[in-house]
Write a protein that holds these residues in place. Structure first.
Motif, mmCIF file in Angstrom:
data_model
loop_
_atom_site.group_PDB
_atom_site.id
_atom_site.type_symbol
_atom_site.label_atom_id
_atom_site.label_comp_id
_atom_site.label_asym_id
_atom_site.label_seq_id
_atom_site.Cartn_x
_atom_site.Cartn_y
_atom_site.Cartn_z
ATOM 1 N N ASP A 2 0.745 -1.196 0.017
ATOM 2 C CA ASP A 2 -0.029 0.028 -0.002
ATOM 3 C C ASP A 2 0.947 1.141 -0.109
ATOM 4 O O ASP A 2 1.720 1.507 0.800
ATOM 5 N N THR A 4 -0.509 4.355 0.036
ATOM 6 C CA THR A 4 -1.330 5.195 0.576
ATOM 7 C C THR A 4 -0.587 6.382 1.172
ATOM 8 O O THR A 4 -0.611 7.656 1.003
ATOM 9 N N GLU A 8 -0.057 10.144 0.379
ATOM 10 C CA GLU A 8 -0.608 11.382 1.011
ATOM 11 C C GLU A 8 0.525 12.378 1.496
ATOM 12 O O GLU A 8 0.260 13.449 1.781
ATOM 13 N N GLU A 12 1.910 13.104 -6.223
ATOM 14 C CA GLU A 12 1.806 11.889 -7.226
ATOM 15 C C GLU A 12 3.275 11.800 -8.220
ATOM 16 O O GLU A 12 3.854 10.933 -8.435
ATOM 17 N N GLN A 225 -3.223 2.728 -7.451
ATOM 18 C CA GLN A 225 -3.581 3.703 -6.325
ATOM 19 C C GLN A 225 -3.427 5.188 -6.499
ATOM 20 O O GLN A 225 -4.129 5.873 -5.718
#
Length: 357
Positions: A2, A4, A8, A12, A225
Motif C-alpha cells: 500500500d 497510501t 498522502e 504523485e 492507487q
C-alpha cells in the motif's frame, strides 16, 4: 504494498520521479559493479569465446524475466496495461531498429545503458556518445527524423498478427513462462561457473536484473492507487534519455514522472558505486577515427532504439520480461547485428594491418 502513506505525503508526480530515481540508482550501481553489457556479451557469444560478460547478461536477463513473471502471476504487476502489450507496436520497427541498434552499440562500444553507466565513472567518450544518442532519439521521436521513423514503423505492425503478447500467441501459462525463465537462469549459472565468475559480480548482475521487476511493480502499484492515470512501465533508456535532455534544455519541460527520475538515478548510482570502489577515471577519445566511430554508433542507436520502441534494456530485457513479441524480435536482431558488425570491423582492421605491412 500500500502506497497510501507515501501518496498522502508526496505529490504523485514527485513520488513517480522519486521511484524512478531509486530504481535508477539500484540499476546503475549494480550494472557498474557487474560490468553488465549486452555488447560485450553478444560479442563473446558470436566469437565463441564466452567469458564473464555472457553469464552476467544471462543472470540479469533471467532474474528480470523470472521475477516479473512471478509478480504477474500473483497480480502484483499488470503487464497487460504496459505500453508494449496495451497498444499496437511495430514489427518492422522492432526488426529494423534492432539491426541498427546492434550495429550502433558495437561501433560505440556499449549500448545506451552502458554509455550512461560509463559516463558517470569519468568516461568522456561515453558521455559525448550518450548525449548524441539522446539528441538523435529526440529528433526521431518529435523532430526531423520523425516522419521517417513513423513510415518505417508503419510497414508492419502487431495489428497484422493479432497483438503483441507472445505468451498468448503460444498459449503459455504463467507456470510455463516461469519455467522458461528458470531455464535461462540455469544457463546463466552454468556459464558463470565455467567462467569462474566472482560471487559479488554474479550478485550484482542479478541485482541489475531485479531493477526491471521493481520498476514494473512500482508503476503497477502507482497505477492502482494514484488519482491521475499512471503508465505501467519498466526500465528503458531511449525515450527517458530524450525526455531528460529536453527537461535540461528547456525547463520546465515535461512533467515529472518515472522516466525523468530514472536517467539521473542510473548516473548517480553508477557514480557512487565507482566512487566507493575507487574506479573513477577520466578517459577520452584516442583520435579522430575513434571519435567518428563512437558518434556514428550513437546515431544508429538513437534512431534504431526509438524505431524499435526500446533499447537493449528497454526492449531486450524489460519488454522480453512481459513476453512482448516485438521485444524478442528486437533482442534477436540486436544479437545478430552485433555479431555481423563485429566480423565486418574485424575484417576491415585485418585489411588495414595487411596493407600496412
Amino acid at each position: 504494498m500500500d502506497l497510501t502513506f507515501l501518496l498522502e505525503t508526496i505529490s504523485e508526480p514527485w513520488l513517480l520521479a522519486f521511484g524512478g530515481l531509486v530504481v535508477g540508482v539500484l540499476f546503475g550501481a549494480f550494472a557498474q559493479q557487474s560490468r553488465f553489457c549486452l555488447r560485450a556479451a553478444s560479442l563473446e557469444f558470436s566469437r565463441g569465446t564466452p567469458n564473464d560478460r555472457l553469464p552476467v547478461w544471462l543472470l540479469a536477463f533471467s532474474a528480470a524475466v523470472l521475477v516479473t513473471q512471478v509478480l504477474a502471476a500473483i497480480n502484483e504487476v499488470q503487464a497487460s496495461e504496459a505500453r508494449q502489450l496495451a497498444s499496437p507496436q511495430s514489427l518492422s520497427g522492432a526488426l529494423l531498429g534492432g539491426l541498427m541498434f546492434g550495429a550502433g552499440m558495437v561501433l560505440a562500444r556499449g549500448c545506451a545503458s552502458r554509455l550512461l553507466v560509463l559516463s558517470a565513472t569519468g568516461n568522456l567518450r561515453a558521455l559525448l556518445s550518450g548525449l548524441v544518442f539522446a539528441v538523435i532519439a529526440q529528433a526521431s521521436l518529435r523532430g526531423l527524423f520523425r516522419p521517417l521513423r513513423e513510415w518505417l514503423a508503419g510497414l508492419w505492425t502487431t495489428g497484422d498478427i493479432g497483438g503483441n503478447d507472445l505468451a498468448a500467441h503460444l498459449g503459455l501459462t504463467s507456470a510455463m513462462t516461469i519455467a522458461f525463465a528458470c531455464l535461462w537462469l540455469a544457463a546463466g549459472l552454468v556459464f558463470a561457473w565455467r567462467a569462474r565468475l566472482k560471487l559479488w559480480q554474479a550478485v550484482a548482475a542479478v541485482g541489475a536484473g531485479l531493477a526491471i521487476p521493481l520498476a514494473w511493480w512500482f508503476t503497477s502499484s502507482m497505477a492502482r492507487q494514484a488519482f491521475d492515470p499512471v503508465q505501467v512501465e519498466g526500465v528503458t533508456f531511449t525515450g527517458p534519455s530524450a525526455d531528460t535532455l529536453m527537461l535540461l534544455l528547456s525547463p520546465p519541460g515535461n512533467v515529472l514522472d518515472f522516466d525523468i527520475g530514472l536517467v539521473p538515478g542510473v548516473f548517480l548510482g553508477s557514480f557512487l558505486a565507482a566512487l566507493l570502489t575507487r574506479e573513477l577515471k577520466l578517459q577520452g577519445f584516442e583520435g579522430g577515427r575513434s571519435m567518428a566511430r563512437y558518434l556514428t554508433g550513437a546515431t544508429l542507436m538513437g534512431f534504431g532504439g526509438m524505431l524499435a520502441g526500446g533499447c537493449a534494456v528497454g526492449a531486450g530485457i524489460t519488454g522480453a520480461s512481459i513476453f512482448a513479441v516485438t521485444a524478442w524480435i528486437t533482442l534477436t536482431a540486436i544479437w545478430v547485428s552485433a555479431g555481423l558488425t563485429d566480423r565486418v570491423l574485424s575484417g576491415i582492421e585485418t585489411g588495414r594491418l595487411q596493407a600496412a605491412q
